[in-house]
Design a protein around this motif. Sequence first.
Motif, mmCIF file in Angstrom:
data_model
loop_
_atom_site.group_PDB
_atom_site.id
_atom_site.type_symbol
_atom_site.label_atom_id
_atom_site.label_comp_id
_atom_site.label_asym_id
_atom_site.label_seq_id
_atom_site.Cartn_x
_atom_site.Cartn_y
_atom_site.Cartn_z
ATOM 1 N N MET A 1 0.811 -1.220 0.000
ATOM 2 C CA MET A 1 0.000 0.000 0.000
ATOM 3 C C MET A 1 0.843 1.267 0.000
ATOM 4 N N LEU A 2 2.100 1.156 0.454
ATOM 5 C CA LEU A 2 2.929 2.364 0.484
ATOM 6 C C LEU A 2 3.383 2.762 -0.921
ATOM 7 N N GLY A 3 3.518 1.803 -1.826
ATOM 8 C CA GLY A 3 3.882 2.116 -3.207
ATOM 9 C C GLY A 3 5.368 2.198 -3.436
ATOM 10 N N SER A 4 5.880 1.336 -4.332
ATOM 11 C CA SER A 4 7.321 1.331 -4.592
ATOM 12 C C SER A 4 7.604 0.689 -5.947
ATOM 13 N N VAL A 5 8.781 1.009 -6.530
ATOM 14 C CA VAL A 5 9.182 0.348 -7.770
ATOM 15 C C VAL A 5 10.456 -0.461 -7.555
ATOM 16 N N ALA A 6 10.817 -0.668 -6.279
ATOM 17 C CA ALA A 6 12.040 -1.422 -5.984
ATOM 18 C C ALA A 6 11.880 -2.881 -6.398
ATOM 19 N N ASN A 7 12.987 -3.483 -6.858
ATOM 20 C CA ASN A 7 13.028 -4.919 -7.171
ATOM 21 C C ASN A 7 12.056 -5.353 -8.250
ATOM 22 N N ARG A 8 11.751 -4.469 -9.184
ATOM 23 C CA ARG A 8 10.887 -4.896 -10.287
ATOM 24 C C ARG A 8 11.778 -5.447 -11.403
ATOM 25 N N SER A 9 11.288 -6.487 -12.066
ATOM 26 C CA SER A 9 12.074 -7.090 -13.142
ATOM 27 C C SER A 9 11.463 -6.714 -14.488
ATOM 28 N N LEU A 10 12.224 -6.971 -15.550
ATOM 29 C CA LEU A 10 11.695 -6.725 -16.889
ATOM 30 C C LEU A 10 10.474 -7.600 -17.153
ATOM 31 N N LEU A 11 10.406 -8.755 -16.455
ATOM 32 C CA LEU A 11 9.264 -9.647 -16.615
ATOM 33 C C LEU A 11 7.990 -9.002 -16.060
ATOM 34 N N ASP A 12 8.139 -8.379 -14.858
ATOM 35 C CA ASP A 12 6.995 -7.650 -14.285
ATOM 36 C C ASP A 12 6.490 -6.615 -15.286
ATOM 37 N N LEU A 13 7.448 -5.904 -15.868
ATOM 38 C CA LEU A 13 7.120 -4.847 -16.814
ATOM 39 C C LEU A 13 6.418 -5.420 -18.041
ATOM 40 N N ALA A 14 6.929 -6.563 -18.514
ATOM 41 C CA ALA A 14 6.363 -7.179 -19.716
ATOM 42 C C ALA A 14 4.929 -7.633 -19.472
ATOM 43 N N PHE A 15 4.637 -8.093 -18.253
ATOM 44 C CA PHE A 15 3.286 -8.543 -17.957
ATOM 45 C C PHE A 15 2.311 -7.358 -17.957
ATOM 46 N N ALA A 16 2.755 -6.230 -17.423
ATOM 47 C CA ALA A 16 1.865 -5.070 -17.318
ATOM 48 C C ALA A 16 1.745 -4.315 -18.638
ATOM 49 N N ALA A 17 2.781 -4.427 -19.486
ATOM 50 C CA ALA A 17 2.848 -3.576 -20.689
ATOM 51 C C ALA A 17 1.626 -3.659 -21.608
ATOM 52 N N PRO A 18 1.108 -4.859 -21.914
ATOM 53 C CA PRO A 18 -0.041 -4.894 -22.838
ATOM 54 C C PRO A 18 -1.242 -4.093 -22.324
ATOM 55 N N PHE A 19 -1.518 -4.226 -21.029
ATOM 56 C CA PHE A 19 -2.638 -3.482 -20.444
ATOM 57 C C PHE A 19 -2.361 -1.988 -20.472
ATOM 58 N N LEU A 20 -1.137 -1.661 -20.052
ATOM 59 C CA LEU A 20 -0.758 -0.256 -19.962
ATOM 60 C C LEU A 20 -0.822 0.401 -21.343
ATOM 61 N N LEU A 21 -0.263 -0.276 -22.352
ATOM 62 C CA LEU A 21 -0.220 0.320 -23.692
ATOM 63 C C LEU A 21 -1.613 0.385 -24.317
#
Lengths: 263, 327
Positions: B176-196
């Motif tokens: 709930m505090l919100g952070s981008v620490a320890n994110r991997s390119l895989l995390d990014l790839a999973f979110a990218a289709p929705f985000l784009l």
Amino acid sequence: MSQAEQTHDRFRGLKVVEMTVNAGPVKLVEAASFNLAAGELVALLGPNGAGKTSLLRGVIGLAPRESGHARIDGQDTADMQPLKRARQLAYLPQNRPLAWPNPVRDVVALGRFSHGAALGRLRGTDLQAVQSALAACDLDTLARRSTSTLSGGELARVHCARAFAAEAPLLIADEPVAELDPYHQFRVMDLIRDFVDQGGGALVVLHDVVLARRYADRFLWMKDGRIVADGSPAETLSAERLAQIYGVRGDVDGERLELLGPL
Amino acid sequence: MRADFAALIVACAAALFAACLLGSTPMEIERVLAALVGRGAPGDELVVLQIRLPRALTAFAVGAALGTSGAALQGLLRNPLAEPGVLGISSVASLGATGALYYGLAAMSAWAMPAAAILGALAGTALIALAALRTSSAVTLILIGVGLASFAGAAMNLMMNLAPNPFSLADMINWMLGSVANRSLLDLAFAAPFLLTGLGILFAARRGLSALTLGEEAASGVGLNLRRQRLAVVLGTGLATGAAVALAGVIGFVGIVAPHIVRPMVDHDPARSLLPSALLAGLILVLADIGVRLTPTVSELKLGVVAALVGAPAFIWIAMQRRTVHD
């Protein structure tokens, strides 16, 4: 204005037949019928709550109708896509809130929305239409000014210019001169009159009978959701009518018109 | 405007590079460049490509999603204070994520939490979309959003209240505090289709936001299909915000601050504010995250906490600048 004239040539008129507009069980407009031809400025007169705004919204297809038709050149406005409808008629609503302090030119350019214009990238016929609307409403010098710095009279001209920029053959305006001083009331009505004289049609809600008689070709008198009279000012304006519609005593005698007080 | 825009792009690129350069392992520019093109020492590549770059890109993507969503919602609701939080979309997305933690789904699969956040955002979006079909009033829509946010907040509090053990409580609080620490390119790839997809929908609907400057009645008059416009913005916002929350938890206020700064540069046109708002919000979060990483505190500061500490006063300041109340 050559393109505008062409558009106006094609406009054969608005035909409203037995239109009823309701909100739930309440009938706001009941069985309204009238015609409006090109080159006609029709004033819609009536007391507060008579259903004037509902009539306009029903004609445009913004308010759901219970029955009846409102056709422009044979096609019902309720069946038109919003973009197509906007090319047939320009609408100036009663409330004209501007959300952001945009430059005058951009607000006027929004009149070209139905033609696909994007703000800040105006070209071709869009640019021409915006420039001639700015010029017609005397706004050239204010084009770069933010709308938040304008006076009420200047803003009223901006809204008129926005409506004219659409180059739609029919203008529907809800109290376009409310809250304006007498000079600006004349200015705005002159603009609408010029528009009509160039071949457009206009349906305008007015509260000032004197002003309406000066500019309108025809009066539609409305009371309790019904159109009770439809005709030229000379035919329909009388002391009895003022009493019936507004409940005021009036002195009507040829060119003379004076409101004397409540009944 | 064109010069501002070019400067913004250069600044974004510079900030992303700086995020790869700065950190606890000191590295020269040449080594970072070599690692970025895949010719660095294995250790350097690990630090740059696996840790710093994904983190910086995540911050940028989250910022871009929130900045665009904020700008689009402000255009739709004609209110400079609107953002995904106001419509309750962030909260419901966050509720989905916390729910995944609470029920232990997140421990079972790495995909569970992101999926739950996006499902939450879409559920919130669907509710708002249903409401948008029934009402033409922006105020009603905001009030429904407030109710939605309150409900999601209460449900999250309930889960913390009933947390089975201190570990899951800590997990939920961390989220709930919100952070981008320890994110991997895989995390990014999973979110990218929705985000784009979300961003694509918002950009496609941007011209209607200009028309809404005139108010809803006149906007319909100039040819805008109001319902379709509302649906497009709510759907685009739901997808983009859901993806952002899935990546980083709740990061507040950047969706209000970035469009506010951008607006005077684009003549207050909501349509033209979308792209610069995306870039600026991305830039702000990349810079803020560099600040978070470089601040020597006992435990690392959370990006969401810093964003709220700076953003909330900005929110109040913007609110106090408002001259009039629109419907």
